[in-house]
Scaffold this active site. Structure first.
Site, short mmCIF file in Angstrom:
data_model
loop_
_atom_site.label_atom_id
_atom_site.label_comp_id
_atom_site.label_asym_id
_atom_site.label_seq_id
_atom_site.Cartn_x
_atom_site.Cartn_y
_atom_site.Cartn_z
N ARG A 101 0.88 -1.19 0.00
CA ARG A 101 0.00 0.00 0.00
C ARG A 101 0.90 1.23 0.00
NH1 ARG A 101 -5.47 1.61 3.29
NH2 ARG A 101 -6.22 0.14 1.73
N HIS A 128 -7.16 0.78 -6.74
CA HIS A 128 -7.40 -0.10 -5.58
C HIS A 128 -8.10 -1.37 -6.09
CE1 HIS A 128 -7.80 -1.32 -1.56
NE2 HIS A 128 -8.70 -0.48 -1.09
N GLN A 131 -10.16 -3.95 -3.93
CA GLN A 131 -11.46 -3.42 -3.53
C GLN A 131 -12.49 -3.61 -4.65
OE1 GLN A 131 -12.23 -1.51 -0.43
NE2 GLN A 131 -14.23 -2.14 -1.18
N ASP A 230 -17.09 7.48 -2.30
CA ASP A 230 -15.89 7.32 -1.47
C ASP A 230 -15.64 8.68 -0.80
OD1 ASP A 230 -13.43 6.47 -0.40
OD2 ASP A 230 -12.32 6.78 -2.27
N CYS A 270 -16.47 1.98 -0.30
CA CYS A 270 -15.32 1.13 0.08
C CYS A 270 -15.01 1.22 1.57
CB CYS A 270 -14.10 1.50 -0.75
SG CYS A 270 -13.64 3.24 -0.63
N ARG A 298 -13.79 -8.63 1.07
CA ARG A 298 -12.35 -8.39 0.86
C ARG A 298 -11.57 -9.66 1.24
NH1 ARG A 298 -10.45 -3.17 1.07
NH2 ARG A 298 -8.54 -4.19 0.39
#
Ligand code: CP
Ligand code: NVA
Length: 315
Positions: A101, A128, A131, A230, A270, A298
């Site tokens: 990340r 991402h 996700q 988001d 998310c 996830r």
């Protein structure tokens, strides 16, 4: 040896296998231990905060029989200037895979180019993908009820993406929709349109820019099967928070706006959410809000991704 850095790193003919594996892992949870990663250690190199990604990968690696090793960038020599390339080469001598990340997408690409073990993208400023795969799976498990083809159930469906249409989640929906045969309509303020990097990515892959951008949130939401939002200020954008709050206010997912989508539309986020900013609490609480299923998935989807990339590694 293969990496998973972006939505299109699995071939279209592999997608159903990835999704079906996630469904199997979900169905088996707590019953069948897996040995896919037996004897392996997977390092998780994180330069940003995380709740879902960190915990789902740590638990997922453990459930696959492996050992997760969490590494905060600032605890490594990387945080004191050791190069990304040397870090990748050294870690590759110790571990069987890396989950990363970070900020710049170019950094994860450099790391993957230097690594001799698989690298999985756990979020960059650009994309991402773990996700989006989990989100698409969350929709597909509803739309394919009766045991139908998961990926096929996504074809032709419309996603409305509201708010900051210039950052990782919006880019990932653009690339993900193209990969899953979905349509994506994005609504955000002028100046926050999808940028040059995602356009260049689509062009490099020979994909037509099939997304639609508008400044009108109602136009984006009309006929949508998924309404997605988001945070307005992502990690690293804290100093711009006041300006972003003012500019993006018309793009809050209100109950009224959500009602302009299809009557059976799903609401997705998310997470983490900022209720009262990008979404009203009433929408987060709506029976068609699937935010915690997304979070749970996830785990199952990333186990599928881990199994797929681990299979490709030589060691
Ligand atoms: N959605 C997501 O990636 O959450 P975290 O930042 O908590 O990992
Ligand atoms: N756009 C957000 C996503 C967090 C999961 C961020 O990058 O902070």
């Amino acid at each position: 040896m293969r990496h998973f850095l972006k939505e299109t790193d699995f071939r279209p003919d592999e997608l159903e296998a990835v999704f079906a594996l996630a469904r199997d892992f979900k169905a088996q949870r707590g019953r069948a231990a897996s040995s896919v990663l037996a004897g392996q250690t997977w390092a998780m190199l994180f330069s940003k905060s995380s709740t879902r990604t960190r915990v789902s990968f740590e638990v997922g690696i453990h459930e696959l029989g492996g050992n997760p090793l969490f590494l905060n960038r600032n605890d490594l020599q990387l945080g004191r200037g050791e190069s990304v390339e040397d870090t990748a080469k050294v870690l590759s001598r110790f571990v069987h895979g890396l989950i990363v990340r970070t900020y710049e997408h170019a950094d994860i690409e450099r790391l993957a180019a230097a690594a001799t073990v698989p690298v999985i993208n756990g979020l960059t400023d650009f994309l991402h993908p773990c996700q989006i795969y989990s989100d698409a799976f969350t929709a597909a498990e509803r739309w394919s009820q009766g045991g139908g083809n998961l990926v096929q159930s996504l074809k032709g469906r419309k996603v409305a993406y509201l708010g900051d249409t210039s950052f990782n989640m919006a880019n990932s929906w653009i690339l993900g929709a193209s990969q899953f045969g979905m349509k994506v309509s994005l609504a955000g303020p002028a100046g926050f349109e999808p940028g040059a990097e995602i356009k260049a990515q689509l062009k490099a892959e020979g994909r037509p820019a099939e997304y639609h951008f508008t400044t009108d949130p109602v136009e984006a939401v009309r006929g949508a099967d998924i309404v997605y939002t988001d945070v307005w200020s992502s990690m690293g954008q804290e100093e711009e928070a006041a300006e972003r709050l003012a500019r993006m206010r018309p793009y809050t997912t209100t109950a009224k706006l959500f009602a302009a989508a299809k009557p059976d539309a799903l609401f997705m986020h998310c997470l983490p959410a900022h209720p009262g900013e990008e979404v009203e609490q009433a929408v987060l609480d709506n029976p068609r809000s699937v935010i915690f299923d997304q979070a749970e998935n996830r785990l199952h989807m990333q186990k599928a991704i881990l199994a797929m990339v681990a299979k490709s590694a030589k060691r």
